[in-house]
Design a protein around this motif. Structure first.
Motif, PDB file in Angstrom:
ATOM      1  N   GLU A 330      47.648  45.755  41.649  1.00 29.38           N
ATOM      2  CA  GLU A 330      46.352  45.330  42.197  1.00 29.38           C
ATOM      3  C   GLU A 330      45.363  44.950  41.102  1.00 29.38           C
ATOM      4  O   GLU A 330      44.627  43.971  41.227  1.00 29.38           O
ATOM      5  CB  GLU A 330      45.752  46.436  43.073  1.00 29.38           C
ATOM      6  CG  GLU A 330      46.540  46.739  44.338  1.00 29.38           C
ATOM      7  CD  GLU A 330      47.625  47.786  44.125  1.00 29.38           C
ATOM      8  OE1 GLU A 330      47.966  48.079  42.948  1.00 29.38           O
ATOM      9  OE2 GLU A 330      48.140  48.310  45.126  1.00 29.38           O
ATOM     10  N   ASP A 333      46.458  41.669  39.218  1.00 29.46           N
ATOM     11  CA  ASP A 333      46.307  40.563  40.161  1.00 29.46           C
ATOM     12  C   ASP A 333      44.838  40.199  40.328  1.00 29.46           C
ATOM     13  O   ASP A 333      44.477  39.013  40.357  1.00 29.46           O
ATOM     14  CB  ASP A 333      46.893  40.943  41.524  1.00 29.46           C
ATOM     15  CG  ASP A 333      48.410  40.958  41.529  1.00 29.46           C
ATOM     16  OD1 ASP A 333      49.006  40.395  40.587  1.00 29.46           O
ATOM     17  OD2 ASP A 333      48.996  41.539  42.456  1.00 29.46           O
ATOM     18  N   ARG A 334      43.995  41.213  40.474  1.00 28.60           N
ATOM     19  CA  ARG A 334      42.564  40.955  40.633  1.00 28.60           C
ATOM     20  C   ARG A 334      42.000  40.250  39.410  1.00 28.60           C
ATOM     21  O   ARG A 334      41.160  39.342  39.545  1.00 28.60           O
ATOM     22  CB  ARG A 334      41.827  42.277  40.874  1.00 28.60           C
ATOM     23  CG  ARG A 334      40.325  42.121  41.044  1.00 28.60           C
ATOM     24  CD  ARG A 334      39.657  43.475  41.230  1.00 28.60           C
ATOM     25  NE  ARG A 334      38.213  43.377  41.092  1.00 28.60           N
ATOM     26  CZ  ARG A 334      37.412  44.391  40.866  1.00 28.60           C
ATOM     27  NH1 ARG A 334      37.925  45.615  40.754  1.00 28.60           N
ATOM     28  NH2 ARG A 334      36.110  44.231  40.745  1.00 28.60           N
ATOM     29  N   LEU A 336      43.749  38.323  37.182  1.00 26.22           N
ATOM     30  CA  LEU A 336      44.291  36.973  37.093  1.00 26.22           C
ATOM     31  C   LEU A 336      43.681  36.040  38.137  1.00 26.22           C
ATOM     32  O   LEU A 336      43.548  34.835  37.890  1.00 26.22           O
ATOM     33  CB  LEU A 336      45.811  37.015  37.262  1.00 26.22           C
ATOM     34  CG  LEU A 336      46.594  37.676  36.126  1.00 26.22           C
ATOM     35  CD1 LEU A 336      48.065  37.794  36.494  1.00 26.22           C
ATOM     36  CD2 LEU A 336      46.448  36.890  34.834  1.00 26.22           C
ATOM     37  N   GLU A 337      43.329  36.582  39.283  1.00 26.86           N
ATOM     38  CA  GLU A 337      42.778  35.767  40.361  1.00 26.86           C
ATOM     39  C   GLU A 337      41.262  35.745  40.379  1.00 26.86           C
ATOM     40  O   GLU A 337      40.645  35.154  41.277  1.00 26.86           O
ATOM     41  CB  GLU A 337      43.301  36.295  41.704  1.00 26.86           C
ATOM     42  CG  GLU A 337      44.812  36.176  41.847  1.00 26.86           C
ATOM     43  CD  GLU A 337      45.373  36.977  43.007  1.00 26.86           C
ATOM     44  OE1 GLU A 337      44.554  37.548  43.783  1.00 26.86           O
ATOM     45  OE2 GLU A 337      46.602  37.045  43.142  1.00 26.86           O
ATOM     46  N   HIS A 338      40.637  36.347  39.382  1.00 22.41           N
ATOM     47  CA  HIS A 338      39.183  36.440  39.354  1.00 22.41           C
ATOM     48  C   HIS A 338      38.569  35.040  39.229  1.00 22.41           C
ATOM     49  O   HIS A 338      39.078  34.175  38.497  1.00 22.41           O
ATOM     50  CB  HIS A 338      38.734  37.310  38.178  1.00 22.41           C
ATOM     51  CG  HIS A 338      37.348  37.840  38.311  1.00 22.41           C
ATOM     52  ND1 HIS A 338      36.234  37.071  38.090  1.00 22.41           N
ATOM     53  CD2 HIS A 338      36.892  39.073  38.658  1.00 22.41           C
ATOM     54  CE1 HIS A 338      35.149  37.794  38.284  1.00 22.41           C
ATOM     55  NE2 HIS A 338      35.516  39.012  38.625  1.00 22.41           N
ATOM     56  N   ALA A 339      37.469  34.828  39.924  1.00 18.48           N
ATOM     57  CA  ALA A 339      36.824  33.513  39.926  1.00 18.48           C
ATOM     58  C   ALA A 339      36.345  33.098  38.548  1.00 18.48           C
ATOM     59  O   ALA A 339      36.215  31.897  38.267  1.00 18.48           O
ATOM     60  CB  ALA A 339      35.652  33.517  40.906  1.00 18.48           C
ATOM     61  N   ASN A 342      40.223  31.517  34.015  1.00 13.12           N
ATOM     62  CA  ASN A 342      41.066  30.331  34.113  1.00 13.12           C
ATOM     63  C   ASN A 342      42.521  30.774  34.014  1.00 13.12           C
ATOM     64  O   ASN A 342      43.017  31.077  32.926  1.00 13.12           O
ATOM     65  CB  ASN A 342      40.721  29.347  32.996  1.00 13.12           C
ATOM     66  CG  ASN A 342      41.528  28.060  33.088  1.00 13.12           C
ATOM     67  OD1 ASN A 342      42.517  27.977  33.801  1.00 13.12           O
ATOM     68  ND2 ASN A 342      41.107  27.047  32.340  1.00 13.12           N
ATOM     69  N   ASN A 343      43.188  30.815  35.151  1.00 16.18           N
ATOM     70  CA  ASN A 343      44.587  31.241  35.202  1.00 16.18           C
ATOM     71  C   ASN A 343      45.474  30.079  35.641  1.00 16.18           C
ATOM     72  O   ASN A 343      46.483  30.264  36.305  1.00 16.18           O
ATOM     73  CB  ASN A 343      44.744  32.430  36.155  1.00 16.18           C
ATOM     74  CG  ASN A 343      46.132  33.041  36.080  1.00 16.18           C
ATOM     75  OD1 ASN A 343      46.755  33.052  35.018  1.00 16.18           O
ATOM     76  ND2 ASN A 343      46.630  33.528  37.204  1.00 16.18           N
ATOM     77  N   THR A 344      45.098  28.855  35.260  1.00 17.78           N
ATOM     78  CA  THR A 344      45.837  27.672  35.682  1.00 17.78           C
ATOM     79  C   THR A 344      47.073  27.410  34.826  1.00 17.78           C
ATOM     80  O   THR A 344      47.864  26.524  35.152  1.00 17.78           O
ATOM     81  CB  THR A 344      44.927  26.433  35.623  1.00 17.78           C
ATOM     82  OG1 THR A 344      44.460  26.252  34.275  1.00 17.78           O
ATOM     83  CG2 THR A 344      43.729  26.603  36.547  1.00 17.78           C
ATOM     84  N   THR A 346      50.246  29.344  32.526  1.00 24.14           N
ATOM     85  CA  THR A 346      50.963  30.536  32.076  1.00 24.14           C
ATOM     86  C   THR A 346      51.770  30.207  30.833  1.00 24.14           C
ATOM     87  O   THR A 346      52.665  29.348  30.882  1.00 24.14           O
ATOM     88  CB  THR A 346      51.906  31.061  33.170  1.00 24.14           C
ATOM     89  OG1 THR A 346      51.145  31.387  34.343  1.00 24.14           O
ATOM     90  CG2 THR A 346      52.648  32.305  32.698  1.00 24.14           C
TER      91      THR A 346
END
Length: 417
Positions: A330, A333-334, A336-339, A342-344, A346
């Motif tokens: 969790e 994930d939170r 990496l997905e945070h607004a 920049n997780n565009t 890898t």
């Protein structure tokens, strides 16, 4: 064209000291018509349990090979995990020396000297601060009925010394696991031409875990009671090493915040999962920091997190893979997905490097097959390129059980006031 703050090396061949899994050229980023940007190469590298004794001798093969890798990648900003914070009580410490010199030792004795044919030296300024690993808590944190207060002597002072039961007992009662004070520390290396804003650095070494709202407080499954006594829980520090916010002024005038940490592995505990839960909350801390959470307080007493308009890059061995492993996903994930992240992109190893280590996926950053090391820029920074640098050392010498991870990021240049 985009401005580069330094000329980044194009790999034309292998240095004599280092054999690489694949000899692909690593270039400094793609070209563009954009005028008002500069390109930074930012990297993180866990150089497994790098000791003071190794750094005091410029002929030692392991730090030389690590330095050769860095000289090939040529990052402008580099976080090293697992470099010992040299201090009184630690092996290799020399009476009368200032503590926290190992980062600069690596920079001056290894990186500032060419480590292979065709490699150029790089000059860095190092930042180090104390960490919690191996620092006695005076508490029975592993609930074995005794408080361990006497750290290891370090025996041979080298990585690879087998840990004794006494060493492990001491480490389990330290604020963060370590057999001597400062083991597994951190160093941030910044190239000349960049300015570390020392007066604005924030550290969170002393931040108590219990201050975090909704903290995953470990429980003894046999009793349903808290694993830690009230005294222990109120005193226990969240960070197994430390969390740092290090602002760096760039040549264009911008300030880039480097958010550095190395959460504890989610393993080596028991059914109470105290390390697993601590790993989760150490990672969660950064997500809360990016949301400017009011509960956060640094070691100087300043409260709150990082304002929304700041540029940042988050670096380090987080000991968590979002798809595999023992971590509680969790938190990562939170993050990496945070607004604000920049997780565009890898980072992955080059295809030519996979034949040497066929058991690894291209995105794995550790030799045991997980993605645990991260370079995560803020959403207002563009990612141009990146990768996982796969390597193998000289026969009989392994540099690390991790691989360097790097990104090239484009930073907007601000107008001078």
């Amino acid at each position: 064209m985009r401005r580069h703050i330094a000329s980044l090396t194009v790999l034309l061949g292998l240095p004599s000291i280092l054999a690489c899994a694949g000899s692909e050229t690593i270039e400094s980023g793609r070209e563009s018509e954009v005028e008002e940007e500069l390109v930074l190469r930012v990297a993180t590298f866990n150089i497994e349990d790098l000791r003071t004794s190794e750094l005091q001798d410029p002929t030692r093969p392991r730090p030389r090979m690590a330095a050769a890798m860095v000289q090939q990648l040529r990052p402008d900003i580099l976080l090293i995990n697992e470099i010992a914070y040299d201090q009184p009580g630690a092996p290799g410490w020399v009476e009368g020396q200032d503590p926290g010199q190992n980062g600069q030792r690596f920079a001056d004795r290894f990186l500032a000297e060419p480590q292979g044919e065709g490699l150029e030296p790089i000059r860095y300024v190092a930042f180090m601060k104390p960490v919690n690993t191996g620092v006695a808590s005076g508490l029975d944190l592993d609930n074995d009925g005794r408080v361990s207060l006497h750290p290891s002597s370090g025996r041979g002072h080298d990585r690879g010394d087998e840990q004794t039961a006494t060493d492990r007992a001491y480490g389990q009662d330290a604020w963060g696991f370590g057999t001597f004070p400062g083991q597994y520390g951190m160093a941030l290396l910044v190239r000349e031409g960049l300015e570390i804003l020392l007066g604005d650095i924030r550290t969170f070494q002393m931040f108590e875990w219990s201050r975090m709202p909704g903290a995953l407080q470990p429980e003894d499954p046999a009793t349903g009671q808290s694993w830690y006594s009230p005294e222990e829980w109120s005193a226990l520090r969240l960070s197994s090493k430390s969390h740092w916010d290090v602002p760096i002024r760039l040549p264009g005038g911008q300030v880039l915040h480097v958010l550095a940490s190395h959460p504890t592995p989610p393993a080596f505990d028991g059914p109470e999962n105290r390390n697993r839960k601590r790993n989760h909350d150490e990672i969660r801390f950064w997500a809360d920091y990016l949301e400017n959470a009011e509960y956060i307080q640094d070691d100087a007493g300043r409260t709150g997190g990082l304002p929304d308009d700041r540029l940042f890059v988050l670096l380090g061995d987080l000991n968590a893979d979002p798809e595999e492993g023992n971590s509680l996903d969790e938190a990562v994930d939170r993050l990496l997905e945070h607004a604000r992240v920049n997780n565009t992109f890898t980072p992955e190893a080059e295809l030519s490097a996979t034949a040497e280590l066929p058991h690894l996926d291209r995105k794995d950053t550790a030799g045991w097959g997980l993605r645990v090391d991260y370079v995560l820029p803020s959403a207002n920074l563009e990612i141009l390129d990146g990768g996982v640098w796969r390597h193998r050392g000289e026969p009989g010498v392994e540099v690390s059980d991790h691989f360097p991870v790097w990104l090239d990021i484009a930073v907007p240049i601000v107008d001078e006031p």
